[in-house]
Design a protein around this motif. Structure first.
Motif, PDB file in Angstrom:
ATOM      1  N   UNK A 336       0.822  -1.217   0.000  1.00 56.85           N
ATOM      2  CA  UNK A 336       0.000   0.000   0.000  1.00 56.85           C
ATOM      3  C   UNK A 336       0.849   1.258   0.000  1.00 56.85           C
ATOM      4  N   UNK A 337       2.171   1.106   0.141  1.00 52.29           N
ATOM      5  CA  UNK A 337       3.034   2.265   0.172  1.00 52.29           C
ATOM      6  C   UNK A 337       2.970   2.996   1.491  1.00 52.29           C
ATOM      7  N   UNK A 350      12.304  17.408   3.753  1.00 57.25           N
ATOM      8  CA  UNK A 350      11.072  17.696   3.005  1.00 57.25           C
ATOM      9  C   UNK A 350      10.935  16.749   1.819  1.00 57.25           C
ATOM     10  N   UNK A 351       9.693  16.427   1.465  1.00 57.85           N
ATOM     11  CA  UNK A 351       9.461  15.530   0.337  1.00 57.85           C
ATOM     12  C   UNK A 351       9.999  16.136  -0.963  1.00 57.85           C
ATOM     13  N   UNK A 352      10.055  17.468  -1.020  1.00 55.00           N
ATOM     14  CA  UNK A 352      10.580  18.118  -2.224  1.00 55.00           C
ATOM     15  C   UNK A 352      12.047  17.766  -2.472  1.00 55.00           C
ATOM     16  N   UNK A 371      -1.173  13.643  -3.646  1.00 55.95           N
ATOM     17  CA  UNK A 371      -0.658  14.496  -2.571  1.00 55.95           C
ATOM     18  C   UNK A 371      -0.756  13.823  -1.207  1.00 55.95           C
ATOM     19  N   UNK A 372      -1.424  12.668  -1.136  1.00 51.84           N
ATOM     20  CA  UNK A 372      -1.587  11.974   0.146  1.00 51.84           C
ATOM     21  C   UNK A 372      -0.761  10.704   0.271  1.00 51.84           C
ATOM     22  N   UNK A 373      -0.495  10.010  -0.845  1.00 51.06           N
ATOM     23  CA  UNK A 373       0.090   8.670  -0.749  1.00 51.06           C
ATOM     24  C   UNK A 373       1.052   8.383  -1.891  1.00 51.06           C
ATOM     25  N   UNK A 374       2.049   7.550  -1.604  1.00 45.50           N
ATOM     26  CA  UNK A 374       2.984   7.048  -2.609  1.00 45.50           C
ATOM     27  C   UNK A 374       3.032   5.533  -2.448  1.00 45.50           C
TER      28      UNK A 374
END
Length: 397
Positions: A336-337, A350-352, A371-374
């Protein structure tokens, strides 16, 4: 070796909250070393030094307390080796020592690994009475010939008897199976999976046999199924277990709802763990850095150093450039990541900082994200090493 104060002096990352903490306890002895095993395990020669080792573990834990002071422990895992070689009295004493020094959450998952050749009904009932509430049984196969090929000390009848005893004593039981075994056919692998699922155990771990360096199988390779057959075994396993109500939630893990391995989930979600025992590893987070430790591996050396409060052989601060890879190496094992916010919560970055890597992974079809899940795609799970390679270089400059 630098001391912890020196390692923790620099400010590199910022964690607003610390992740959950688990405790791993390594018991390194086995009756016999299996030819495929690359774990830090040692065949018992002579009398098992149970009392001395429990004292060493207790001293090791005492010395580690300043690193985790005030933090609650969510899971405890006794791994090995074969922890079920230890008496119920020794495990009870260890749990008492742990509870006296660390606050366990009220519903802490406490797992003990066991091998069928060490099963005694009375002993396992005593483990349960001591506070063990989850049992992980190393079945590997229910086929007599395959068990002989793997060098296991139990036979097929002992494997079945062990499962029965486990389910009599515990509600939460995991069975370990292996596939792609020497000369194994697709139908034989499927029979093992069906046999395990027929017992109704809530959790199954199904591993592909790999030839690890420093094992007898690596130096003397047995005849193994080809890659296409191994892949077919995995696909059949997934289909069979899905039809029986098991969710395939991690590369090798299948569970009925509510029975996912909480200790292992903590690893995969990049949580913290304190490892005590010969060769044990730790990952411990602080507000401004993440520390990794490795303890002395040889049982005799470990006991000698632990008695002096010096069980740790090596410790280091995880470099910022390595954190994305270390996080992804764990989190992308989950089908599910992970929530996007978890990356920043667990790495302090940061995710960036990995935007280019995520863009490339998505372009190759290895992940899906919003924007919520990977999450890894089926292609990403199949080529997980290629996916992880994208995060190996320094993304934060």
């Amino acid at each position: 070796m630098k001391d912890a104060a020196t390692l923790l002096s620099g400010k590199h990352i910022r964690l607003d909250a610390l992740p959950p903490l688990a405790l791993y306890v390594h018991i390194p002895w086995c009756v016999r070393k299996c030819p495929y095993c690359d774990f830090n395990s040692h065949a018992v020669r002579g009398e098992l030094p149970e009392r001395e080792y429990v004292a060493a573990l207790t001293a090791d834990l005492e010395a580690a307390l300043p690193l985790v002071w005030g933090r609650k422990v969510h899971t405890v895992f006794f791994g090995g080796g074969t922890p079920s070689l230890f008496s119920a009295r020794a495990i009870d004493g260890l749990l008492a020592a742990i509870r006296a020094r660390l606050p366990l959450v009220p519903d802490a998952e406490i797992t003990l690994e066991a091998n069928p050749g060490t099963f005694e009904a009375e002993k396992f009932a005593a483990y349960r009475a001591s506070g063990i509430n989850r049992l992980s049984v190393g079945i590997q196969s229910f086929d007599a010939q395959h068990l002989r090929d793997l060098g296991r000390i139990h036979d097929a009848d002992e494997a079945r008897r062990a499962v029965g005893i486990a389910l009599d004593c515990f509600d939460n039981v995991n069975l370990d199976l292996m596939y792609a075994l020497p000369r194994q056919t697709l139908e034989e692998a499927a029979r093992d999976v069906a046999s395990a699922a027929d017992y109704g155990v809530p959790h199954l771990s199904v591993y592909h046999l790999t030839l690890e360096p420093n094992t007898r199988f690596h130096h003397e390779p047995p005849p193994l199924p080809d890659d296409d057959t191994a892949a077919a075994m995995q696909e059949r396993t997934q289909a069979m277990l899905a039809a029986r109500g098991y969710a395939h939630y991690e590369v090798s893990a299948y569970a009925r709802p509510g029975f996912e391995a909480r200790h292992n989930l903590n690893y995969w979600q990049f949580g913290d763990y304190l490892g005590i025992g010969a060769g044990a590893h730790s990952k411990i987070s602080f507000a401004d850095c993440i520390l990794r430790q490795v303890r002395h591996a040889g049982p005799a050396a470990y006991m000698e150093h632990a008695a002096r409060g010096a069980a740790v052989l090596e410790q280091r601060e995880v470099a910022m450039r390595d954190l994305p890879f270390e996080f992804m190496m764990n989190a992308l094992r989950l089908n599910v990541g992970f929530p996007t916010q978890l990356f920043e919560q667990r790495t302090g970055l940061p995710l960036t900082s990995i935007r280019c890597e995520l863009d490339e992974a998505e372009r190759r079809g290895f992940i899906v994200r919003d924007h919520l899940y990977i999450a890894p795609t089926e292609l990403g799970r199949r080529f997980l090493n290629d996916l992880l390679q994208l995060f190996l270089h320094d993304p934060v400059g």
